[in-house]
Design a protein around this motif. Structure first.
Motif, PDB file in Angstrom:
ATOM      1  N   GLN A 110       0.823  -1.210   0.000  1.00  0.00           N
ATOM      2  CA  GLN A 110       0.000   0.000   0.000  1.00  0.00           C
ATOM      3  C   GLN A 110       0.855   1.256   0.000  1.00  0.00           C
ATOM      4  O   GLN A 110       0.593   2.197  -0.747  1.00  0.00           O
ATOM      5  CB  GLN A 110      -0.920   0.003   1.219  1.00  0.00           C
ATOM      6  CG  GLN A 110      -1.909  -1.133   1.195  1.00  0.00           C
ATOM      7  CD  GLN A 110      -3.235  -0.724   1.815  1.00  0.00           C
ATOM      8  OE1 GLN A 110      -3.876   0.210   1.365  1.00  0.00           O
ATOM      9  NE2 GLN A 110      -3.629  -1.424   2.855  1.00  0.00           N
ATOM     10  N   GLN A 113       2.831   1.698  -3.414  1.00  0.00           N
ATOM     11  CA  GLN A 113       2.145   1.449  -4.677  1.00  0.00           C
ATOM     12  C   GLN A 113       2.335   2.538  -5.729  1.00  0.00           C
ATOM     13  O   GLN A 113       2.299   2.257  -6.917  1.00  0.00           O
ATOM     14  CB  GLN A 113       0.649   1.203  -4.438  1.00  0.00           C
ATOM     15  CG  GLN A 113      -0.104   2.390  -3.889  1.00  0.00           C
ATOM     16  CD  GLN A 113      -1.585   2.078  -3.669  1.00  0.00           C
ATOM     17  OE1 GLN A 113      -2.238   1.505  -4.518  1.00  0.00           O
ATOM     18  NE2 GLN A 113      -2.106   2.449  -2.516  1.00  0.00           N
ATOM     19  N   PHE A 114       2.579   3.774  -5.317  1.00  0.00           N
ATOM     20  CA  PHE A 114       2.716   4.827  -6.327  1.00  0.00           C
ATOM     21  C   PHE A 114       4.176   5.188  -6.592  1.00  0.00           C
ATOM     22  O   PHE A 114       4.476   6.056  -7.407  1.00  0.00           O
ATOM     23  CB  PHE A 114       1.904   6.057  -5.934  1.00  0.00           C
ATOM     24  CG  PHE A 114       0.443   5.743  -5.806  1.00  0.00           C
ATOM     25  CD1 PHE A 114      -0.288   5.321  -6.897  1.00  0.00           C
ATOM     26  CD2 PHE A 114      -0.196   5.826  -4.572  1.00  0.00           C
ATOM     27  CE1 PHE A 114      -1.630   4.996  -6.785  1.00  0.00           C
ATOM     28  CE2 PHE A 114      -1.538   5.501  -4.444  1.00  0.00           C
ATOM     29  CZ  PHE A 114      -2.258   5.088  -5.557  1.00  0.00           C
ATOM     30  N   ARG A 120       2.402  -1.965  -7.846  1.00  0.00           N
ATOM     31  CA  ARG A 120       1.102  -1.839  -8.515  1.00  0.00           C
ATOM     32  C   ARG A 120       0.753  -3.120  -9.267  1.00  0.00           C
ATOM     33  O   ARG A 120      -0.384  -3.590  -9.229  1.00  0.00           O
ATOM     34  CB  ARG A 120       1.115  -0.646  -9.477  1.00  0.00           C
ATOM     35  CG  ARG A 120       1.234   0.689  -8.806  1.00  0.00           C
ATOM     36  CD  ARG A 120       0.848   1.832  -9.738  1.00  0.00           C
ATOM     37  NE  ARG A 120       1.776   2.076 -10.815  1.00  0.00           N
ATOM     38  CZ  ARG A 120       2.937   2.722 -10.697  1.00  0.00           C
ATOM     39  NH1 ARG A 120       3.310   3.184  -9.519  1.00  0.00           N
ATOM     40  NH2 ARG A 120       3.704   2.924 -11.739  1.00  0.00           N
ATOM     41  N   ILE A 123      -0.399  -5.747  -6.769  1.00  0.00           N
ATOM     42  CA  ILE A 123      -1.746  -5.485  -6.259  1.00  0.00           C
ATOM     43  C   ILE A 123      -2.788  -5.835  -7.314  1.00  0.00           C
ATOM     44  O   ILE A 123      -3.732  -6.586  -7.047  1.00  0.00           O
ATOM     45  CB  ILE A 123      -1.898  -4.008  -5.850  1.00  0.00           C
ATOM     46  CG1 ILE A 123      -1.029  -3.702  -4.620  1.00  0.00           C
ATOM     47  CG2 ILE A 123      -3.370  -3.674  -5.554  1.00  0.00           C
ATOM     48  CD1 ILE A 123      -1.017  -2.237  -4.235  1.00  0.00           C
ATOM     49  N   LEU A 124      -2.607  -5.316  -8.516  1.00  0.00           N
ATOM     50  CA  LEU A 124      -3.620  -5.533  -9.557  1.00  0.00           C
ATOM     51  C   LEU A 124      -3.631  -6.966 -10.071  1.00  0.00           C
ATOM     52  O   LEU A 124      -4.678  -7.600 -10.163  1.00  0.00           O
ATOM     53  CB  LEU A 124      -3.390  -4.575 -10.734  1.00  0.00           C
ATOM     54  CG  LEU A 124      -3.826  -3.129 -10.556  1.00  0.00           C
ATOM     55  CD1 LEU A 124      -3.758  -2.388 -11.873  1.00  0.00           C
ATOM     56  CD2 LEU A 124      -5.251  -3.054  -9.999  1.00  0.00           C
TER      57      LEU A 124
END
Lengths: 202, 202
Positions: A110, A113-114, A120, A123-124
DNA sequence: ATTATAAGCTAACGATCGTTAGTTATAAAG
DNA sequence: CTTTATAACTAACGATCGTTAGCTTATAAT
């Protein structure tokens, strides 16, 4: 069985990164907790970035083992009722997320993630994608076996799993602050009941 | 209408913090983008921490305005069908989250949630708490008006909103990578349809 | 016209950052 | 017993960090 220095670095880094973020943790902070000088760390990892990378790669492999293999699925699905299957799956999932390492991994993803395309992607593709893909197959088979009412299995997968993800977010924050999680666990129970109610053959 | 230096600092900090995290952004990076020397920043904010704090406070106030006031609720609820009410609410929510500032706020909260107790408070109390509290009232009234089948209104609120939160997470990552979001928006539609199907009087 | 305030600037402070070079101690392998 | 490899160490590198002191300039109130 003892823990190697490399493993110490790994787990302490995971712990610190998940709380303060990658940029918020220094090599010196890591090595201080491990109990070595900062230069010694480079005998085990070639850079700070490589530590993070190894954590992400570990999680990917580890998480992929949490979903039961498709070969055994037919057998499992016929033995269990929908209710007991979902409850069993939830039990697994909860065990994984109550585990400290699992929690920290989730947190790390979390907070990074950016900053990290790999986070990312995990997560996806892994967390969201693989889980929904798996559940879609499960619900397809449940419908085949006439154990639940026919409905778009992907929608069912999402309706079941996405509230769980949000509840996990809540759970993780409460856990982090040392607060009780009984409320969230009750919500989880209620969610399963609601979901079962709507999909079971009347 | 021109934008003040203080506002420039605010929005550029929000942009950078939301991508790299608070610790990953330096005062020099902020002031470089604003177009002032780093010492000048301290004419507007007393510290780096104060910038972040002002961002969080702004978000709290701003977000509290997105939910319609309770006084006007009875009127609204009687005018609209359940379906059109949920769709209208979703429209509002989407507008807020498609807004660039809203997206960055959401991202910032995620990446700072384990470093900042205030971020956790905002996520749990404002984002989650206030939204569910509001929807609980909405569903209570819908049940009173016999527009939906009676069921624990808090559970209904969660069943409706929690998938939306997870979809937002997905949406935000896709948006960040410049990828299409049609898939997510379709899921959102399907979720509303599914939900309406289960709660409407037959 | 004078004064006060706000907001920019240059320059620098001590602290900390990730990383490297070179050295030493330990223990396994020949 | 010697060699080799691993992993610890000391010391330091240049870069960057958040912040401050002191100065200048533009704006606006007295």
């Amino acid at each position: 069985m003892t823990i190697s220095t490399k493993e110490k670095i790994f787990y302490i880094s995971l712990d610190l990164f998940s709380q303060k973020g990658f940029s918020g943790v220094s090599i010196r902070e890591i090595t201080r907790e491990v109990g070595i000088k900062e230069s010694s760390l480079y005998n085990h990892f070639s850079s700070k970035d490589e530590i993070l990378e190894s954590i992400f790669n570990f999680f990917r492999e580890d998480f992929s083992k949490t979903l039961p293999p498709l070969e055994t699925l037919n057998e499992i699905l016929q033995k269990h009722s929908v209710k007991s299957f979902l409850r069993a799956g939830l039990h697994n999932f909860k065990k994984y997320m109550e585990d400290e390492t699992g929690q920290k991994m989730w947190r790390l993803l979390q907070v990074e993630q950016f900053r990290s395309p790999l986070a990312r992607e995990i997560i996806l593709h892994d967390l969201y994608g693989k889980t929904i893909e798996f559940l879609e197959i499960v619900f397809t088979k449940f419908i085949e076996f006439k154990k639940i009412r026919p409905y778009n299995p992907k929608v069912l997968a999402i309706e079941y799993q996405y509230p769980v993800f949000s509840l996990l977010t809540e759970y993780n924050i409460l856990k982090f602050d040392g607060k009780g999680t009984a409320e969230v666990e009750k919500k989880l129970e209620q969610h399963i009941d609601f979901f079962l109610n709507t999909i079971l053959e009347k």
